[in-house]
Write a protein that holds these residues in place. Structure first.
Motif, PDB file in Angstrom:
ATOM      1  N   HIS A   1       3.034   5.006   8.607  1.00 22.84           N
ATOM      2  CA  HIS A   1       3.274   5.443   7.025  1.00 22.84           C
ATOM      3  C   HIS A   1       4.564   6.125   6.938  1.00 22.84           C
ATOM      4  CE1 HIS A   1      -1.015   4.460   7.218  1.00 22.84           C
ATOM      5  NE2 HIS A   1      -0.947   4.209   5.985  1.00 22.84           N
TER       6      HIS A   1
ATOM      7  N   ASP B   1       0.781  -1.276   0.032  1.00 23.74           N
ATOM      8  CA  ASP B   1       0.035   0.094  -0.153  1.00 23.74           C
ATOM      9  C   ASP B   1       0.762   1.098  -0.127  1.00 23.74           C
ATOM     10  OD1 ASP B   1       0.973   0.155   2.554  1.00 23.74           O
ATOM     11  OD2 ASP B   1      -1.060  -0.206   3.471  1.00 23.74           O
ATOM     12  N   HIS B   2       0.309   2.419   0.414  1.00 23.05           N
ATOM     13  CA  HIS B   2       1.059   3.673   0.465  1.00 23.05           C
ATOM     14  C   HIS B   2       1.866   3.884   1.552  1.00 23.05           C
ATOM     15  CE1 HIS B   2      -3.075   4.320   2.115  1.00 23.05           C
ATOM     16  NE2 HIS B   2      -2.237   5.046   2.783  1.00 23.05           N
TER      17      HIS B   2
ATOM     18  N   GLU C   1       7.401   2.800   0.029  1.00 21.68           N
ATOM     19  CA  GLU C   1       7.363   2.961  -1.142  1.00 21.68           C
ATOM     20  C   GLU C   1       8.638   2.067  -1.866  1.00 21.68           C
ATOM     21  OE1 GLU C   1      10.395   6.949  -1.294  1.00 21.68           O
ATOM     22  OE2 GLU C   1       8.157   7.014  -1.744  1.00 21.68           O
TER      23      GLU C   1
END
Length: 232
Positions: free
Chosen positions: A192, A15-16, A19
């Motif tokens: 994240h 997912d985000h 990266e």
């Protein structure tokens, strides 16, 4: 007592949250350096956009890329998903594969909208199907749907709260669930990226929550009693 971060986005390109494999390695190193013993990777699963087979392929690919660099400094890692609500989700073929591996524990994300009876029904169906439902970041819904969250908890669901909830004006509501109920079974960074300032919010929870932090970590350990850990 193990420190368990039960909500994180640390698998590269699933997912985000990360990266690259290099970012995942730095995320895991950050978690370990800041005292986290166990990290649960809960990549987003969107039923309207993903198949379970594709999700599993992407997770497996991220793990293989991690193995290829053999990071030494990382917490114990287990795999799950953050599963977005959808209608009749309990009947989705293979949905048990989205639980934390080795368990029947599923982290379920509600949409960011006022919640209602259809959301309650989905949680009730999952519980009836034998899943242990942990509601992801209930702090996001308390302002507009606190009574619905309470209904879900009364049905047998459990709650996870994000560290960020204790760092802003919503702290009072989140603290109520920590101090006045036994339904909060997990805390999460919802990590994240790899910003140390962001992760420090999770680290700071021990001081903010006091004895309640230890109680929640013990509940998390019980959830993970049968969990399978990834060998890197």
């Amino acid at each position: 007592m193990a420190v368990i971060d039960l909500h994180s986005h640390i698998l590269a390109r699933v997912d985000h949250g990360s990266e690259s494999t290099e970012m995942s390695v730095s995320q895991l190193a950050l978690m370990k350096e800041m005292g986290t013993d166990i990290a649960v990777a809960t990549s987003h699963f969107y039923p309207n956009a993903h198949t379970i087979e594709d999700f599993e392929r992407r997770v497996s690919g991220a793990i293989e890329r991690l193995r290829s660099v053999s990071p030494a400094n990382m917490p114990k890692l287990c795999l799950g998903a953050e599963v977005l609500y959808c209608k009749n989700m309990a009947n989705m073929a293979g949905i048990e594969r989205l639980c934390i591996k080795g368990t029947r524990v599923m982290l379920v994300e509600m949409p960011l909208e006022p919640l209602g009876s259809r959301h309650v029904e989905a949680v009730e169906e999952l519980i009836s199907a034998g899943f242990t439902v942990v509601l992801a970041h209930i702090d996001r819904y308390l302002k507009h749907s606190e009574s619905v969250i309470d209904e879900m908890l009364e049905l047998g669901a459990y709650a996870q709260i994000n560290a960020e909830a204790f760092a802003h004006f919503g702290k009072r509501r989140a603290m109520h669930y920590v101090k006045e109920t036994d339904r909060v079974v997990a805390l999460g960074s919802d990590l994240h990226g790899n910003n140390p300032k962001s992760y420090k919010k999770f680290v700071d929870l021990r001081g903010i929550l006091g004895d309640s932090f230890d109680k929640i970590m013990n509940r998390s350990a019980s959830l993970l009693e049968s969990a399978e850990y990834v060998e890197i």
